[in-house]
Design a protein around this motif. Structure first.
Motif, PDB file in Angstrom:
ATOM      1  N   VAL A   1       0.807  -1.158  -0.101  1.00 10.47           N
ATOM      2  CA  VAL A   1      -0.011  -0.192   0.018  1.00 10.47           C
ATOM      3  C   VAL A   1       0.956   1.337  -0.038  1.00 10.47           C
ATOM      4  N   TRP A   2       0.336   2.465  -0.495  1.00 10.83           N
ATOM      5  CA  TRP A   2       1.002   3.651  -0.200  1.00 10.83           C
ATOM      6  C   TRP A   2       0.616   4.373   0.745  1.00 10.83           C
ATOM      7  N   VAL A   3       1.512   4.978   1.570  1.00  8.25           N
ATOM      8  CA  VAL A   3       1.531   5.579   2.834  1.00  8.25           C
ATOM      9  C   VAL A   3       1.791   6.932   2.718  1.00  8.25           C
ATOM     10  N   GLY A   4       1.104   7.834   3.394  1.00  6.27           N
ATOM     11  CA  GLY A   4       1.475   9.325   3.617  1.00  6.27           C
ATOM     12  C   GLY A   4       1.521   9.828   4.768  1.00  6.27           C
ATOM     13  N   ALA A   5       2.044  11.015   4.882  1.00  9.31           N
ATOM     14  CA  ALA A   5       1.791  11.793   6.116  1.00  9.31           C
ATOM     15  C   ALA A   5       1.355  13.427   5.983  1.00  9.31           C
ATOM     16  N   LEU A   6       0.309  13.436   6.491  1.00 12.05           N
ATOM     17  CA  LEU A   6      -0.401  14.782   6.156  1.00 12.05           C
ATOM     18  C   LEU A   6      -0.381  15.739   7.573  1.00 12.05           C
ATOM     19  N   SER A   7       0.104  17.139   7.142  1.00  7.89           N
ATOM     20  CA  SER A   7       0.286  17.966   8.336  1.00  7.89           C
ATOM     21  C   SER A   7      -0.484  19.307   7.826  1.00  7.89           C
ATOM     22  N   MET A   8      -1.351  19.718   8.729  1.00  5.33           N
ATOM     23  CA  MET A   8      -1.937  21.032   8.561  1.00  5.33           C
ATOM     24  C   MET A   8      -1.248  22.395   8.915  1.00  5.33           C
ATOM     25  N   GLN A   9      -0.372  22.239   9.921  1.00  5.58           N
ATOM     26  CA  GLN A   9       0.681  23.403  10.321  1.00  5.58           C
ATOM     27  C   GLN A   9       1.912  22.804  10.471  1.00  5.58           C
ATOM     28  N   PRO A  10       2.900  23.231   9.502  1.00  4.34           N
ATOM     29  CA  PRO A  10       2.294  23.825   8.158  1.00  4.34           C
ATOM     30  C   PRO A  10       1.942  22.940   7.322  1.00  4.34           C
ATOM     31  N   THR A  11       0.987  23.154   6.261  1.00  2.00           N
ATOM     32  CA  THR A  11       0.269  22.225   5.423  1.00  2.00           C
ATOM     33  C   THR A  11       1.438  21.567   4.619  1.00  2.00           C
ATOM     34  N   SER A  12       1.108  20.087   4.476  1.00  2.07           N
ATOM     35  CA  SER A  12       2.083  19.525   3.655  1.00  2.07           C
ATOM     36  C   SER A  12       1.749  18.293   3.723  1.00  2.07           C
ATOM     37  N   LEU A  13       1.892  17.307   2.555  1.00  7.09           N
ATOM     38  CA  LEU A  13       1.530  15.980   2.282  1.00  7.09           C
ATOM     39  C   LEU A  13       2.798  15.326   1.986  1.00  7.09           C
ATOM     40  N   ILE A  14       3.517  14.439   2.671  1.00  4.21           N
ATOM     41  CA  ILE A  14       4.640  13.513   2.245  1.00  4.21           C
ATOM     42  C   ILE A  14       4.322  12.258   2.116  1.00  4.21           C
ATOM     43  N   LEU A  15       4.707  11.611   0.707  1.00  2.05           N
ATOM     44  CA  LEU A  15       4.299  10.106   0.507  1.00  2.05           C
ATOM     45  C   LEU A  15       5.672   9.472   0.691  1.00  2.05           C
ATOM     46  N   GLY A  16       5.456   8.197   1.144  1.00  2.00           N
ATOM     47  CA  GLY A  16       6.501   7.178   1.346  1.00  2.00           C
ATOM     48  C   GLY A  16       7.509   7.169   0.161  1.00  2.00           C
ATOM     49  N   LYS A  17       8.635   6.624   0.340  1.00  3.48           N
ATOM     50  CA  LYS A  17       9.511   6.501  -0.546  1.00  3.48           C
ATOM     51  C   LYS A  17       9.021   5.491  -1.743  1.00  3.48           C
ATOM     52  N   GLY A  18       8.086   4.640  -1.354  1.00  4.05           N
ATOM     53  CA  GLY A  18       7.501   3.528  -2.320  1.00  4.05           C
ATOM     54  C   GLY A  18       6.529   3.020  -1.699  1.00  4.05           C
ATOM     55  N   PRO A  19       5.759   1.646  -2.349  1.00  2.11           N
ATOM     56  CA  PRO A  19       4.831   0.867  -1.450  1.00  2.11           C
ATOM     57  C   PRO A  19       5.387   0.224  -0.293  1.00  2.11           C
ATOM     58  N   SER A  20       4.269  -0.095   0.537  1.00  5.62           N
ATOM     59  CA  SER A  20       4.794  -0.779   1.645  1.00  5.62           C
ATOM     60  C   SER A  20       5.391  -2.239   1.171  1.00  5.62           C
ATOM     61  N   GLU A  21       6.382  -2.739   2.115  1.00  3.02           N
ATOM     62  CA  GLU A  21       6.917  -3.853   1.690  1.00  3.02           C
ATOM     63  C   GLU A  21       5.974  -5.226   1.978  1.00  3.02           C
ATOM     64  N   ALA A  22       6.385  -6.423   1.527  1.00  8.95           N
ATOM     65  CA  ALA A  22       5.563  -7.484   2.044  1.00  8.95           C
ATOM     66  C   ALA A  22       5.082  -7.742   3.348  1.00  8.95           C
ATOM     67  N   ASP A  23       6.114  -7.269   4.247  1.00  6.86           N
ATOM     68  CA  ASP A  23       5.723  -7.507   5.808  1.00  6.86           C
ATOM     69  C   ASP A  23       4.795  -6.192   6.381  1.00  6.86           C
ATOM     70  N   GLY A  24       4.515  -5.307   5.178  1.00  9.47           N
ATOM     71  CA  GLY A  24       3.984  -3.890   5.812  1.00  9.47           C
ATOM     72  C   GLY A  24       4.812  -2.891   6.187  1.00  9.47           C
ATOM     73  N   TYR A  25       6.086  -3.035   6.065  1.00  4.71           N
ATOM     74  CA  TYR A  25       6.997  -1.739   6.582  1.00  4.71           C
ATOM     75  C   TYR A  25       6.921  -0.843   5.415  1.00  4.71           C
ATOM     76  N   PHE A  26       7.064   0.281   5.851  1.00  5.26           N
ATOM     77  CA  PHE A  26       7.024   1.485   5.214  1.00  5.26           C
ATOM     78  C   PHE A  26       7.867   2.732   5.580  1.00  5.26           C
ATOM     79  N   GLU A  27       8.545   3.369   4.833  1.00  2.00           N
ATOM     80  CA  GLU A  27       9.368   4.553   5.335  1.00  2.00           C
ATOM     81  C   GLU A  27       8.948   5.911   4.760  1.00  2.00           C
ATOM     82  N   ILE A  28       8.747   7.092   5.396  1.00  2.00           N
ATOM     83  CA  ILE A  28       8.374   8.383   4.764  1.00  2.00           C
ATOM     84  C   ILE A  28       9.441   9.080   5.235  1.00  2.00           C
TER      85      ILE A  28
END
Length: 220
Positions: A1-28
């Protein structure tokens, strides 16, 4: 899956470096200090836009857990058997935020029935009272209302009814075929709401049905 981090202050949306791995691990990466809402979207699970929260200070955060719902599975067939596009939506207009989210989720689910047996599978869908619509490749159409539980629904049968088809050919003043044109069917009666056409590849909306290289077109 694709994971993202949303912040309102300041407003920003940062996506993970790629889809999550087979074990669900992700990095942003590149996350600045602040409070974030972590959400995820994937093909095999229902979207979780408001998954969890995370507070970033001056150190890495490594214990974020986003729970995904596998959703329900809707299995059935179209009758008569043929290749058809199958979609699903809420049976009634959404009246709450959860209904709106469910509607958005279901709008992304599509399936194709097989030509030999007409079987199809829709997943993941949000449980509830849903309208399942099938559009046959020959222009026929059918729909059925299904109550989908958390365990899903099976043996759903959609009866396809034939509909009129408008077909023809577009040529220029010299009789040469015109390709990549868009043909619309406009209602003479203004009460019908203007033009809306279906082409060979499905719904074309207000863009019309495209013509082939030989100038032919089909509006279904």
């Amino acid at each position: 899956v694709w994971v993202g981090a949303l912040s309102m202050q300041p407003t920003s949306l940062i996506l993970g470096k790629g889809p999550s791995e087979a074990d669900g691990y992700f990095e942003i990466l590149g996350v600045q200090p602040g409070n974030y809402m972590i959400g995820a979207v994937g093909e095999q699970a229902l979207p979780n836009i408001t998954g969890t929260s995370a507070q970033v200070t001056d150190a890495h955060v490594s214990d974020v857990l986003v729970l995904m719902d596998a959703g329900a599975r809707l299995v059935g067939r179209v009758h008569p058997a043929m290749a058809a596009s199958v979609s699903v939506s809420l049976e009634s207009e959404p009246t709450s935020i959860s209904d709106i989210m469910a509607g958005i989720t279901n709008a992304m689910v599509r399936a194709r029935s097989d030509a030999e047996h007409g079987h199809f599978e829709l997943r993941p869908v949000t449980p509830g009272r849903l309208k399942v619509v099938a559009e046959g490749d020959d222009g026929s159409r059918g729909e059925v209302i299904v109550d989908v539980s958390n365990e899903g629904a099976k043996d759903v049968v959609i009866t396809l009814e034939p509909r009129p088809v408008v077909a023809g050919r577009v040529v220029d003043a010299r009789g040469n075929p015109v390709s990549d044109a868009h043909v619309q069917a406009r209602a003479i009666d203004p009460k019908s709401g203007g033009s809306f056409s279906f082409g060979q590849d499905g719904m074309n909306g207000f863009g019309g049905a495209p013509t082939r290289e030989d100038g032919t077109f089909v509006i279904k």
